[in-house]
Structure formats: C-alpha cells, structure tokens
Design an enzyme around this catalytic site. Sequence first.
Site, PDB file in Angstrom:
ATOM      1  N   SER A  40       0.443  -0.836  -0.264  1.00  0.00           N
ATOM      2  CA  SER A  40      -0.082   0.483  -0.059  1.00  0.00           C
ATOM      3  C   SER A  40       1.084   0.974  -0.377  1.00  0.00           C
ATOM      4  CB  SER A  40      -0.929  -0.134   0.901  1.00  0.00           C
ATOM      5  OG  SER A  40      -1.775   1.195   1.230  1.00  0.00           O
ATOM      6  N   TYR A  92      -1.592  -0.368  10.206  1.00  0.00           N
ATOM      7  CA  TYR A  92      -1.869  -1.520   8.668  1.00  0.00           C
ATOM      8  C   TYR A  92      -0.673  -0.021   7.761  1.00  0.00           C
ATOM      9  CZ  TYR A  92      -4.255  -2.018   3.891  1.00  0.00           C
ATOM     10  OH  TYR A  92      -4.347  -2.177   2.854  1.00  0.00           O
TER      11      TYR A  92
END
Length: 235
Positions: free
Chosen positions: A133, A147
């Site tokens: 990501s 995350y």
Amino acid sequence: VTGSSRGIGAAIAKALAREGWPVGVNYRSDAEGAEAVVKEITDAGGRAVAVQADISDLDAADTLFKRLEEELGPVLVLVNNAGVRADGLSPQIDDEDWAKVIDTNLSAAFRLTRRALRPMIRGRFGRVVNIASIVGAERANPGQANYAASKAGLVAMTKTVAAEVARRGVTVNAVAPGLIETDMTEDIGDGLLQHVPARRAGTPDDVAACVRFLVSQDAGYVTGVCLTVDGGLTA
C-alpha cells in the site's frame, strides 16, 4: 491468490486465469464470493478451486499448499493479497488490533512465501507478488499506524527475499495500490480523492493488470521492486 473472494484479490485471480494459470481462490469466510469467482473462471474455460483458510493461523500455509499441490499441481505463483484493517489513532490502538493487522498482513505473508519458495527454487522458476500500500512508505494516513507498519514491513521483506532468490529464477515484487474502489476503502476515499491527479479512484482491474505483468515471462528481469498504482497520488 490469498483473499481473492472479492475486490482486488478476485480481479487478480481472474486476470491470472485469463493468462492460463490454474488459480487457487483463497478465502477466510466468504465462501459464496469465492465460489462465484471460481465459477466465472471455469465458465470461461479456466481452472480454479476455492480453498478456505484463515492465513493468520500458523498452519494455514501448509494446509493451503498441500491442497493446491494435490488438485492443481506445483504452485509457481503466489500473490499475497489478503489484508485487514483495524484503524485508530495510535493512542487508541490496543495490542489485539496491532497484532491482528501485523499477523495477517505481514507475518502470514512471510509464512506463505517461505512455504512457496523451496519448490520454486527447485524448479528454478517462481513468482511472488505482495500487495502492499502507498501508506506503507509513500504517504502517511493518520489512524493507520498498524496497517502502515505491516505494509512497510511487507515492502522491506519483498526486497530482501528478492535479493536472496534472484539467481534461482524466482522473482519477488510488490504492488502498492493507492485509492482503489473496494469495500475496504469505502470509508476513507472521500478525503483522498481530491488529491489524486487522475481525478478518479483506481479499480481492482488496474491493480490486477500490474500483477499480471509481474507474473509474466516478460518480467523475468524485474525483481525487488514496489510498483505504485495510485493515479499520481504520491507523485
């Protein structure tokens, strides 16, 4: 392809099937979604099987690979796509939410990669693609410390493992999506969209196209890279 009953994972599974790969469609709880992906692939003349496993379980890697090796043959391509979020500002993230995200997004990907590599090395061919990501390195997103840490670790792992196995014909790469239209991003999209130069969110197919290239013979000299797919968001 882990976590491939919907969203980016489903798009990747279908894209690889169109390239002629038999596909293991992994899911944790969405059996209906996984079977729908399998049906779409088989209806188009491809081969696919749905395989249930919670990849955060310590024995999931062996369970998945044994089933796929029995039904589809040697696993020459692994796409670590499955991921979870448990957002909150750093003072609010408890140990459980930290561990859940790290275990699923990073530790499970390592265990699956470790299990995949030995047969790939013996066969002198393999492709590992990790779905990272942009928040893992390129752009901070407040509320996602766990995350972001998991995805940054995934990119670092990608580069290290790539250097270890490159001479054996095995490539290891990452793809870092930006704002992609999926269930996982529906609650964070509005604040980011105005910053995307392309003026649109990406689609799962945009990500799948990049994975399809990295898995192909044409990408045999591409390894250890993190390919950003974000419409210019981090440019």
